[in-house]
Design an enzyme around this catalytic site. Structure first.
Site, PDB file in Angstrom:
ATOM      1  N   ASN A   8       0.881  -1.170   0.000  1.00 57.68           N
ATOM      2  CA  ASN A   8       0.000   0.000   0.000  1.00 57.68           C
ATOM      3  C   ASN A   8       0.920   1.221   0.000  1.00 57.68           C
ATOM      4  O   ASN A   8       1.617   1.475   0.981  1.00 57.68           O
ATOM      5  CB  ASN A   8      -0.920  -0.011   1.238  1.00 57.68           C
ATOM      6  CG  ASN A   8      -1.826   1.210   1.271  1.00 57.68           C
ATOM      7  OD1 ASN A   8      -1.419   2.309   0.895  1.00 57.68           O
ATOM      8  ND2 ASN A   8      -3.043   1.032   1.731  1.00 57.68           N
ATOM      9  N   GLU A  35      -4.001   1.979  -2.890  1.00 58.42           N
ATOM     10  CA  GLU A  35      -4.102   3.423  -2.623  1.00 58.42           C
ATOM     11  C   GLU A  35      -3.236   4.237  -3.586  1.00 58.42           C
ATOM     12  O   GLU A  35      -2.414   5.060  -3.161  1.00 58.42           O
ATOM     13  CB  GLU A  35      -3.773   3.752  -1.159  1.00 58.42           C
ATOM     14  CG  GLU A  35      -4.911   3.394  -0.224  1.00 58.42           C
ATOM     15  CD  GLU A  35      -4.911   4.198   1.068  1.00 58.42           C
ATOM     16  OE1 GLU A  35      -5.479   5.317   1.054  1.00 58.42           O
ATOM     17  OE2 GLU A  35      -4.355   3.723   2.080  1.00 58.42           O
ATOM     18  N   ASP A 146      -4.023  -5.020   0.792  1.00 57.99           N
ATOM     19  CA  ASP A 146      -4.266  -4.438   2.109  1.00 57.99           C
ATOM     20  C   ASP A 146      -5.648  -4.899   2.544  1.00 57.99           C
ATOM     21  O   ASP A 146      -6.647  -4.426   2.014  1.00 57.99           O
ATOM     22  CB  ASP A 146      -4.180  -2.908   2.018  1.00 57.99           C
ATOM     23  CG  ASP A 146      -4.484  -2.234   3.342  1.00 57.99           C
ATOM     24  OD1 ASP A 146      -4.787  -2.946   4.331  1.00 57.99           O
ATOM     25  OD2 ASP A 146      -4.435  -0.987   3.387  1.00 57.99           O
ATOM     26  N   ASN A 148      -6.791  -4.652   5.674  1.00 56.33           N
ATOM     27  CA  ASN A 148      -7.250  -3.823   6.793  1.00 56.33           C
ATOM     28  C   ASN A 148      -7.814  -4.648   7.946  1.00 56.33           C
ATOM     29  O   ASN A 148      -8.738  -4.211   8.644  1.00 56.33           O
ATOM     30  CB  ASN A 148      -8.268  -2.780   6.312  1.00 56.33           C
ATOM     31  CG  ASN A 148      -7.581  -1.464   5.914  1.00 56.33           C
ATOM     32  OD1 ASN A 148      -6.712  -0.984   6.632  1.00 56.33           O
ATOM     33  ND2 ASN A 148      -7.968  -0.901   4.785  1.00 56.33           N
ATOM     34  N   ASP A 217      -1.522  -6.330   5.947  1.00 57.07           N
ATOM     35  CA  ASP A 217      -1.289  -6.576   4.515  1.00 57.07           C
ATOM     36  C   ASP A 217      -0.908  -8.051   4.355  1.00 57.07           C
ATOM     37  O   ASP A 217       0.010  -8.529   5.029  1.00 57.07           O
ATOM     38  CB  ASP A 217      -0.169  -5.671   4.004  1.00 57.07           C
ATOM     39  CG  ASP A 217      -0.517  -4.202   4.176  1.00 57.07           C
ATOM     40  OD1 ASP A 217      -1.125  -3.630   3.261  1.00 57.07           O
ATOM     41  OD2 ASP A 217      -0.219  -3.636   5.259  1.00 57.07           O
ATOM     42  N   ASP A 246       2.795   4.638   4.901  1.00 60.79           N
ATOM     43  CA  ASP A 246       2.613   4.112   6.260  1.00 60.79           C
ATOM     44  C   ASP A 246       2.586   2.576   6.275  1.00 60.79           C
ATOM     45  O   ASP A 246       2.503   1.976   7.344  1.00 60.79           O
ATOM     46  CB  ASP A 246       1.378   4.719   6.951  1.00 60.79           C
ATOM     47  CG  ASP A 246       0.143   4.748   6.085  1.00 60.79           C
ATOM     48  OD1 ASP A 246       0.227   4.442   4.883  1.00 60.79           O
ATOM     49  OD2 ASP A 246      -0.935   5.079   6.628  1.00 60.79           O
ATOM     50  N   HIS A 247       2.684   1.957   5.101  1.00 57.95           N
ATOM     51  CA  HIS A 247       2.770   0.493   4.995  1.00 57.95           C
ATOM     52  C   HIS A 247       4.145   0.089   4.462  1.00 57.95           C
ATOM     53  O   HIS A 247       4.749   0.799   3.657  1.00 57.95           O
ATOM     54  CB  HIS A 247       1.725  -0.047   4.025  1.00 57.95           C
ATOM     55  CG  HIS A 247       0.310   0.177   4.437  1.00 57.95           C
ATOM     56  ND1 HIS A 247      -0.531  -0.844   4.823  1.00 57.95           N
ATOM     57  CD2 HIS A 247      -0.432   1.311   4.515  1.00 57.95           C
ATOM     58  CE1 HIS A 247      -1.717  -0.353   5.119  1.00 57.95           C
ATOM     59  NE2 HIS A 247      -1.697   0.951   4.941  1.00 57.95           N
TER      60      HIS A 247
END
Length: 256
Positions: A8, A35, A146, A148, A217, A246-247
DNA sequence: ATGGTTGCAACGCAA
């Protein structure tokens, strides 16, 4: 060895230099990106092709968006989750060689009980029925992206604090187990039983420095593909870089 | 303690 990864990137516009560097360093066969946050007309296809990759993508302005980069020619490309009327661009599927590869960006869910949380659970259930169909057609299936959802206590830095919170609530974990129950395995857990290995850390509160993360993930593999998994790792170093997503990327290697 | 950070795009929304 066949190498496949998910990342991501939180804006492909911002992260394109890192993605190109990552491709040059790792030379994967497939990279699933989530994303992208850009419409298809703005997809940086020329840069990807110069790097030696083909791309299929389904994007939209500002939010969501997925892309799969690969060396081989993709076939049977799909950009919608069957049975769900949804303007949000969250899935792209393709057949690559003898593998069926589904790249997913599962909704975040915002907070337990919200409308987005309900949408998340419905989206995962719709994905589950699609996977049942896909597995019947494609015994060699890989679903990566991802999700989540942190599946278990050992995937969360503080499971007590996260209990009942979005990304770790009971219904989300049950929905994730429903995906596995179609006949898929978590590639990471086939080769690594450690607690405290995470793929996402909040930008806030110095979460990465304090290792306050979650493993959300995933690379899910059908039984026939699971037998060939040799490695699966999370590349934390890319979360530590200047201006990171942030991943972190998650990478798996398969025996041919 | 309901904070904080990033990206998009124009200021609050989503993550």
């Amino acid at each position: 060895m066949l190498k496949m990864a998910t990342w991501n990137v939180n804006s492909l516009r911002v992260r394109l230099p890192q993605v190109l560097e990552w491709l040059a360093t790792e030379r994967p066969d497939v990279l699933a990106i989530q994303e992208t946050k850009l419409p298809d007309a703005d997809f940086p296809l020329a840069d990807i092709e110069t790097a030696g990759y083909r791309a299929i993508y389904s994007g939209q302005k500002t939010y969501n968006g997925v892309a799969t980069l690969m060396r081989a020619e993709p076939r049977e490309v799909e950009r919608d989750l069957p049975g769900l009327e949804d303007p949000q661009r969250r899935i792209v599927g393709a057949t690559i060689g003898d593998l069926r590869v589904l790249n997913v960006y599962v909704p975040n869910g915002e907070s337990v009980g919200s409308a987005k949380y309900q949408y998340k659970l419905e989206w995962i259930e719709q994905l589950r029925s699609y996977l049942v169909e896909q597995l019947a057609i494609h015994p060699r299936l890989i679903v990566l992206g991802d999700f989540n959802v942190a599946p278990e206590d050992r995937d969360v830095h503080d499971p007590k604090a996260w209990e009942g919170q979005v990304l770790f609530s009971g219904p989300e974990r049950a929905a994730f187990r429903g995906l596995l129950a179609t006949g898929l395995s978590d590639a990471f857990r086939l080769v690594n039983q450690n607690a405290g290995e995470f793929s996402w850390w909040d930008y806030r509160m110095n979460a990465f420095r304090r290792n306050l993360g979650l493993r959300i993930d995933h690379i899910l593999v059908s039984a026939e593909t699971a037998r060939t998994v040799r490695t699966c790792r999370i590349e934390r170093a890319w979360r530590q870089r200047e201006r990171p997503s942030d991943h972190a990327p998650v990478v798996a290697e398969f025996e041919q």
